[in-house]
Write an enzyme that holds these catalytic residues in place. Structure first.
Site, PDB file in Angstrom:
ATOM      1  N   CYS A  44       0.807  -1.224   0.000  1.00  0.00           N
ATOM      2  CA  CYS A  44       0.000   0.000   0.000  1.00  0.00           C
ATOM      3  C   CYS A  44       0.842   1.278   0.000  1.00  0.00           C
ATOM      4  CB  CYS A  44      -0.960  -0.023   1.187  1.00  0.00           C
ATOM      5  SG  CYS A  44      -2.246  -1.277   0.989  1.00  0.00           S
ATOM      6  N   THR A  47       7.117   1.308   1.431  1.00  0.00           N
ATOM      7  CA  THR A  47       8.506   1.649   1.124  1.00  0.00           C
ATOM      8  C   THR A  47       8.622   3.128   0.758  1.00  0.00           C
ATOM      9  OG1 THR A  47       8.552  -0.559   0.154  1.00  0.00           O
ATOM     10  CG2 THR A  47      10.498   0.805  -0.169  1.00  0.00           C
ATOM     11  N   HIS A  96       3.182  -4.365   9.520  1.00  0.00           N
ATOM     12  CA  HIS A  96       1.934  -4.694   8.809  1.00  0.00           C
ATOM     13  C   HIS A  96       0.911  -5.240   9.806  1.00  0.00           C
ATOM     14  CE1 HIS A  96       3.698  -4.022   4.954  1.00  0.00           C
ATOM     15  NE2 HIS A  96       4.383  -5.133   4.883  1.00  0.00           N
ATOM     16  N   TYR A 180      -2.547   6.184  -0.487  1.00  0.00           N
ATOM     17  CA  TYR A 180      -1.572   6.122  -1.583  1.00  0.00           C
ATOM     18  C   TYR A 180      -2.027   7.056  -2.705  1.00  0.00           C
ATOM     19  CZ  TYR A 180       1.073   3.878  -5.408  1.00  0.00           C
ATOM     20  OH  TYR A 180       1.891   3.619  -6.483  1.00  0.00           O
ATOM     21  N   GLY A 246       3.644   1.745  -9.909  1.00  0.00           N
ATOM     22  CA  GLY A 246       3.318   2.940  -9.134  1.00  0.00           C
ATOM     23  C   GLY A 246       2.145   3.731  -9.671  1.00  0.00           C
TER      24      GLY A 246
HETATM   25  P1  A3P Z   1       2.879  -1.335  -7.719  1.00  0.00           P
HETATM   26  O1  A3P Z   1       3.176  -2.787  -7.573  1.00  0.00           O
HETATM   27  O2  A3P Z   1       1.422  -1.066  -8.022  1.00  0.00           O
HETATM   28  O3  A3P Z   1       3.792  -0.639  -8.674  1.00  0.00           O
HETATM   29  P2  A3P Z   1       4.926  -1.535  -0.486  1.00  0.00           P
HETATM   30  O4  A3P Z   1       6.128  -0.662  -0.347  1.00  0.00           O
HETATM   31  O5  A3P Z   1       3.905  -1.339   0.569  1.00  0.00           O
HETATM   32  O6  A3P Z   1       5.325  -2.936  -0.723  1.00  0.00           O
HETATM   33  O7  A3P Z   1       4.163  -1.033  -1.805  1.00  0.00           O
HETATM   34  C1  A3P Z   1       4.712  -1.251  -3.071  1.00  0.00           C
HETATM   35  C2  A3P Z   1       3.913  -0.457  -4.081  1.00  0.00           C
HETATM   36  O8  A3P Z   1       4.215   0.945  -3.929  1.00  0.00           O
HETATM   37  C3  A3P Z   1       4.311  -0.834  -5.510  1.00  0.00           C
HETATM   38  O9  A3P Z   1       3.130  -0.643  -6.289  1.00  0.00           O
HETATM   39  C4  A3P Z   1       5.369   0.229  -5.803  1.00  0.00           C
HETATM   40  O10 A3P Z   1       5.639   0.397  -7.163  1.00  0.00           O
HETATM   41  C5  A3P Z   1       4.715   1.445  -5.165  1.00  0.00           C
HETATM   42  N1  A3P Z   1       5.692   2.518  -4.922  1.00  0.00           N
HETATM   43  C6  A3P Z   1       6.873   2.440  -4.309  1.00  0.00           C
HETATM   44  N2  A3P Z   1       7.506   3.623  -4.328  1.00  0.00           N
HETATM   45  C7  A3P Z   1       6.685   4.476  -4.968  1.00  0.00           C
HETATM   46  C8  A3P Z   1       6.769   5.865  -5.310  1.00  0.00           C
HETATM   47  N3  A3P Z   1       7.852   6.589  -5.009  1.00  0.00           N
HETATM   48  N4  A3P Z   1       5.727   6.421  -5.958  1.00  0.00           N
HETATM   49  C9  A3P Z   1       4.638   5.689  -6.279  1.00  0.00           C
HETATM   50  N5  A3P Z   1       4.500   4.375  -5.988  1.00  0.00           N
HETATM   51  C10 A3P Z   1       5.514   3.779  -5.337  1.00  0.00           C
END
Ligand code: A3P
Length: 289
Positions: A44, A47, A96, A180, A246
């Site tokens: 969500c 990171t 989480h 998000y 993203g």
């Molecule tokens: P997608 O798989 O839809 O691209 P988490 O960190 O909770 O595991 O979430 C990962 C999701 O956040 C991934 O989504 C990732 O690409 C997206 N994400 C990570 N950094 C991002 C950023 N700087 N801007 C937008 N989305 C980001």
């Protein structure tokens, strides 16, 4: 490989190789005043938020190559409570865990990032496919994963059981609740909100526009797509990156009409009468078929 594989620990699904004893010790961690938790259901925007927080704390410096965000802002139930207790203050902690299980202190701060369940499911699918040693699902299909997600039979359990109790905490002074999608549409405003939530010292930092612009730039999707060893372990080249796409609405190119109806129905049932019902616009949730 009909379904992803997990370690079943006390009725809880963990990624394989995740130390169950660290999970247990994570649950017993005594939250301290001054701790800041980033709380999310997986996929969500955890990171992304970890890096924003780290950069704000380090006066706009991006996480350098050679460091890993999960040692800087560690995952409580992966590293365990002792590891987190030994961190220098102020502690920044990722979890989480559900609201009920998250260590609580009235003077600790909790940043919750929610993402619409449709995009979350797609992102979680690629995550599960990509971490082969954790899930043994490299050839798994979205259809198979979707059924597990819908039933809440994935690691960290049911999406809605995570979201709803946290939404109820949304207006508490020690909770910053973001989505998000809002972060995507106005990342600068989200960074400013976060600085205000963290307190005066952080507001002072972003009054320096170089710091604010640096955080904004280095936490953009384009920048975070580079040097991805900073965020997670390496994945085989033929699989998707951890920082993958993203986007908001990527689910519309993955869900069948029947899947969209099933998750929409569950969404309506679970969020009825709660503030979660209104977190996302119809434009994001609607499936045109
Ligand atoms: P997608 O798989 O839809 O691209 P988490 O960190 O909770 O595991 O979430 C990962 C999701 O956040 C991934 O989504 C990732 O690409 C997206 N994400 C990570 N950094 C991002 C950023 N700087 N801007 C937008 N989305 C980001």
């Amino acid at each position: 490989m009909a379904k992803p594989s997990y370690t079943l620990h006390k009725n809880f699904r963990l990624p394989m190789g995740f130390p169950p004893e660290c999970f247990d010790s994570g649950l017993t961690y005594q939250a301290q005043a001054g701790d800041t938790f980033i709380v999310t259901y997986p996929k969500c925007g955890t990171t992304w938020m970890q890096h924003i927080l780290w950069m704000l704390h380090h006066d706009g410096m991006p996480l350098p190559l050679g460091k890993n965000i999960n040692l800087e802002v560690p995952h409580l139930e992966e590293v365990g409570g002792e590891f987190v207790a030994a961190l220098p203050e102020p502690r920044f902690i990722k979890t989480h865990l559900t609201y009920e299980l998250t260590p609580y202190h009235p003077e600790a701060k909790y940043i919750y990032v929610a993402r619409n369940p449709f995009d979350c499911a797609v992102s979680f699918y690629y995550h599960t496919k990509g971490f082969i040693k954790h899930y043994d699902f490299a050839e798994g299909t979205f259809d198979k994963f979707f059924l597990c997600f819908l039933a809440g039979e994935v690691d960290w359990g049911d999406y809605f059981e995570h979201l709803i109790p946290w939404v109820e905490q949304k207006n508490k002074p020690n909770v910053l609740f973001l989505t998000y999608e809002v972060m995507k549409s106005d990342p600068k405003a989200a960074i400013i909100d976060l600085a205000h939530f963290l307190g005066h010292a952080y507001v002072k930092k972003i009054e320096n526009l170089q710091i604010l612009e640096s955080v904004l730039d280095h936490t953009s999707f384009a920048r975070m797509s580079k040097d991805q060893s900073r965020w997670s372990s390496q994945r085989p080249a033929h699989l998707t990156n951890f920082i993958r796409k993203g986007e908001v609405g990527d689910w519309k190119s993955h869900f069948s009409a029947a899947q969209a109806q099933q998750l929409t129905q569950k969404f309506r049932e679970k969020t009825k009468g709660t503030e979660a019902a209104n977190l996302w616009s119809q434009e994001i949730l609607d499936f045109r078929f």
